[in-house]
Design an enzyme around this catalytic site. Structure first.
Site, PDB file in Angstrom:
ATOM      1  N   HIS A 211      -0.702  -7.525  24.323  1.00 55.94           N
ATOM      2  CA  HIS A 211      -1.958  -6.851  24.006  1.00 55.94           C
ATOM      3  C   HIS A 211      -3.166  -7.599  24.567  1.00 55.94           C
ATOM      4  CE1 HIS A 211      -0.922  -3.379  21.484  1.00 55.94           C
ATOM      5  NE2 HIS A 211       0.128  -4.087  21.106  1.00 55.94           N
ATOM      6  N   GLU A 350      -3.032   5.626  21.403  1.00 56.96           N
ATOM      7  CA  GLU A 350      -3.158   4.208  20.998  1.00 56.96           C
ATOM      8  C   GLU A 350      -4.347   3.946  20.085  1.00 56.96           C
ATOM      9  OE1 GLU A 350      -3.327  -0.326  22.787  1.00 56.96           O
ATOM     10  OE2 GLU A 350      -3.625   1.347  24.133  1.00 56.96           O
ATOM     11  N   HIS A 366      -2.951   5.186  16.325  1.00 61.02           N
ATOM     12  CA  HIS A 366      -2.222   3.916  16.262  1.00 61.02           C
ATOM     13  C   HIS A 366      -3.062   2.801  15.660  1.00 61.02           C
ATOM     14  CE1 HIS A 366      -1.624  -0.042  18.314  1.00 61.02           C
ATOM     15  NE2 HIS A 366      -0.438   0.084  17.748  1.00 61.02           N
ATOM     16  N   HIS A 406       5.317   2.251  14.031  1.00 62.20           N
ATOM     17  CA  HIS A 406       5.636   2.433  15.447  1.00 62.20           C
ATOM     18  C   HIS A 406       6.786   3.398  15.674  1.00 62.20           C
ATOM     19  CE1 HIS A 406       2.858   0.171  17.953  1.00 62.20           C
ATOM     20  NE2 HIS A 406       2.628  -0.524  16.853  1.00 62.20           N
TER      21      HIS A 406
END
Length: 686
Positions: A211, A350, A366, A406
């Site tokens: 990330h 996301e 997300h 997830h």
């Protein structure tokens, strides 16, 4: 004279301590011009730094120049999932990106140190080092040593400090902290049986590093960033599911309903900083609630999550999304130019507000999911509790709820993937080459792989000041005996043929011990390796070491590794920071079972001429982690969709016969499926 690595390495050491506290075991000192030496440093006995890093007064380092970077309190958690924290990170990174060269960055960062949150500081200097071309030779130390309190319980750290307080001041032998198999809980709860996997240092460092390279909302868009978000996390879920099957546990279920309690709680027993502030804990059967953290400026409703998911599902099944102008944006993966549908969907899911096709409409499913779960124990700050570990990039996989979230995210991606047309026989078949045999060899034994426990040592005293005394953290982790892939391949053509070798691993049987069909097994296939080989005409024997895997990072580099590496600027050093985000090599294999567990290897050869990607100016080779992390300043080195050939439903017919299992793909000469056994020894590997 300090080299670039040395100038910047010690910015990572002792992140919670004053910048003028000696680092490098007392050998390195940042000397700030016109600043008094802190009393704690002046009174320290036996410290005589041999390397001085002068930091002159800087007129360009002022609080107002840092924007919102100072808004996150020191000693508190930093979460890249929170919009307000992402803004703070962007402000600090933008400020540090204005520097030129290691010396300039060192001076500015040393002046900023102590003015901003410690985790934010480490994130920002890591971000800048990865992106500045002139800093290509600088490598990042492992986060295990920078923030040891995120990998070992506070109780163990406190015992080490107590032991040091009672020690002879002249003792130089390090204190050893052992952290082993019990991890965060007992086996009374089934989920705790997987603690060794979720709490593995390598897996959590990988997630943080990935990330760091592919962040949303930071003004950087790397090649196929959205598709990599889908694929890397899909592979994490697949590997987690395989590990669950090894232990006789059911595969993880998605967080399908935000209005019912979360069955399993989580008590991390970790501290955020040296101040002893603890991460939040979640009780069993905690009900997610609307997030109302006014002190963070963060508000999100459960209803928002439901609406965003519904809109994403509508887009998937309609075959298009709606942009901010009300125009249709098609979702298709078989495109010859522009972004694939999976990329467009991922950027909206996301979500990256800068890249999403319509951020106000499709939302932030997300990131906001992480936020709601991280504060589920105190959604309105009534108890002034800190967020849970699922809110931090470097600790979120420790919590079982990460995988529920997830699985929900991946379920949306899979819903999209099955809407895409299956690959045709022409897309799957490679004429002229045949895999005659393929398997694995370990030592002198074929097709039986062994796993067990191993240990790795890190210097906890690099991240926490134990009165200047050395403290070693000895972590127990899953590991395996190295092995090799062996392939006998025939090239029936008259000239050499360059091919891509794709290797996947999956369990043969499901939780009911039934052999799996294609669709059940499809999303369990874990990529093990991908590489190119030039086949000469006739017979070829291809051997590949497990240590060369395209998904893994061989090991974490410690402060000591980097101190001993010298000032070199080799291509290996240049590539490391980027490739350092790979899946940990010690977790390449699932655990297996003591009696042996049946798994299958799938080998496939594809035409490299169709797979290769044009990278103007040449490709910067990246030794490890390519499949999950891409390549530095280059396009992703595989033109096919990630996960090929398992990212779509199977073709209805192959060579005139139906496809029911993955073995049916092996009718093609360029594919091969092979049974292997993984045996867990339950002891330390030599």
């Amino acid at each position: 004279m300090a080299n670039d690595q040395q100038r910047l390495l010690y910015l990572f050491e002792l992140p919670q301590e004053d910048i003028q506290v000696p680092r490098g075991g007392g050998s390195v000192l940042f000397k700030l011009e016109n600043e008094e030496t802190p009393p704690s440093v002046a009174t320290r006995v036996g410290v005589s730094p041999s390397v001085s890093l002068p930091v002159p007064e800087r007129d360009d380092v002022a609080l107002q120049a840092l924007g919102t970077a100072t808004s996150i309190p020191k000693g508190s958690a930093f979460s890249f999932f929170l919009a307000s924290h992402r803004k703070a990170a962007k402000d600090l990174c933008d400020f540090l990106m204005k520097t030129s060269g290691a010396e300039d960055l060192m001076q500015v960062a040393a002046r900023v140190h102590g003015k901003v949150n410690e985790t934010l500081f480490v994130y920002a200097i890591s971000f800048v080092i990865l992106r500045k071309k002139e800093l290509r030779s600088v490598r990042l130390p492992t986060m295990v040593e920078v923030f040891p309190s995120r990998f070992v319980p506070q109780e163990a750290l406190a015992k080490a400090q107590l032991q040091i307080n009672r020690m002879d001041p002249n003792q130089t032998e390090p204190v050893i902290i052992e952290h082993g198999l019990e991890f965060s809980g007992t086996h009374l709860k089934p989920e705790h049986r997987l603690s060794y996997w979720r709490e593995d240092y390598g897996i959590n460092v990988h997630h943080w590093h990935w990330h760091l390279i592919y962040p949303p909302g930071m003004g950087f868009d790397r090649d196929r960033k959205g598709e990599l978000f889908y694929y890397m996390h899909q592979q994490v879920i697949a590997r987690y599911d395989i590990e669950r099957l090894c232990l006789g546990l059911p595969r993880v279920e998605k967080l399908d309903n935000w209005r019912i309690p979360i069955k399993d709680g989580y008590f991390p027993k970790l501290t955020i900083s040296n101040s002893g502030r603890q991460w939040g804990s979640r009780q069993d059967n905690t009900l997610p609630k609307d997030l109302r953290r006014r002190e963070l400026g963060e508000f999100v409703d459960i209803t928002d999550m439901e609406i965003w998911r519904s809109r994403l599902l509508d887009a998937i099944h309609q075959g298009f999304m709606i942009d901010c102008n009300g125009d249709k944006v098609p979702l298709r993966d078989d495109v010859t130019s522009g972004k694939r549908g999976i990329e467009i969907l991922s950027e909206a899911l996301e979500a990256d507000a800068e890249l999403s096709v319509n951020f106000p409409y499709y939302g932030d499913l997300h990131n906001r999911g992480h936020d709601i779960l991280a504060f589920s124990h105190d959604p309105d700050n009534a108890h002034k509790e800190e967020m849970g570990v699922v809110g931090d990039l470097g600790t979120s996989l420790r919590d079982p709820v990460f995988f529920l979230l997830h699985k929900l995210v991946d379920d949306l991606f899979q819903e999209y993937k099955v809407t895409q047309p299956p690959y045709t026989e022409a897309e799957l078949f490679l004429p002229g080459v045949r895999i005659e045999r393929a398997g694995v060899v370990r030592g002198n034994e074929a097709d039986v792989l062994l796993t067990g426990w191993n240990t790795r040592e890190f210097e906890a005293s690099r991240g926490i000041d134990f009165n200047g005394k050395p403290v070693i953290l000895r972590l127990t982790h899953l590991d395996h005996k190295p092995f090799e892939y062996h392939m006998q391949i025939n090239n029936d053509l008259r000239e050499p043929k360059e091919v891509t070798v794709r290797i996947f691993l999956a369990p043969k049987f499901n939780g009911q011990e039934e052999e799996m069909g294609f669709m059940e097994q499809r999303i369990l296939w874990s990529e093990m390796d991908k590489f190119t080989v030039n086949l000469k005409p006739g017979k070829n024997h291809v051997v590949r070491s497990s240590k060369e895997s395209s998904i893994t990072n061989l090991e974490e580099l410690t402060f000591k590794d980097l101190e001993n590496s010298g000032p070199g600027n080799t291509s290996e050093q240049v590539a490391f920071n980027f490739c350092g985000c790979g899946w940990p090599q010690h977790m390449l294999l699932p655990r297996g079972r003591p009696e042996g567990m049946a798994l299958q290897l799938f080998f496939m050869l594809t035409d490299y001429a169709q797979d290769k990607v044009s990278n103007p100016g040449g490709v910067r080779r990246c030794a490890n982690g390519v499949s999950f992390c891409g390549m530095q300043d280059a396009k992703y080195p595989d033109a096919r969709p990630m996960g090929f050939p398992f990212d779509r439903s199977p073709a209805p017919l192959l060579q005139g016969l139906p496809v029911n299992t993955t073995a049916d793909y092996a009718r093609l000469g360029n594919a091969f499926i092979h049974d292997i056994t993984i045996r867990f020894l339950g002891e330390k590997l030599n």
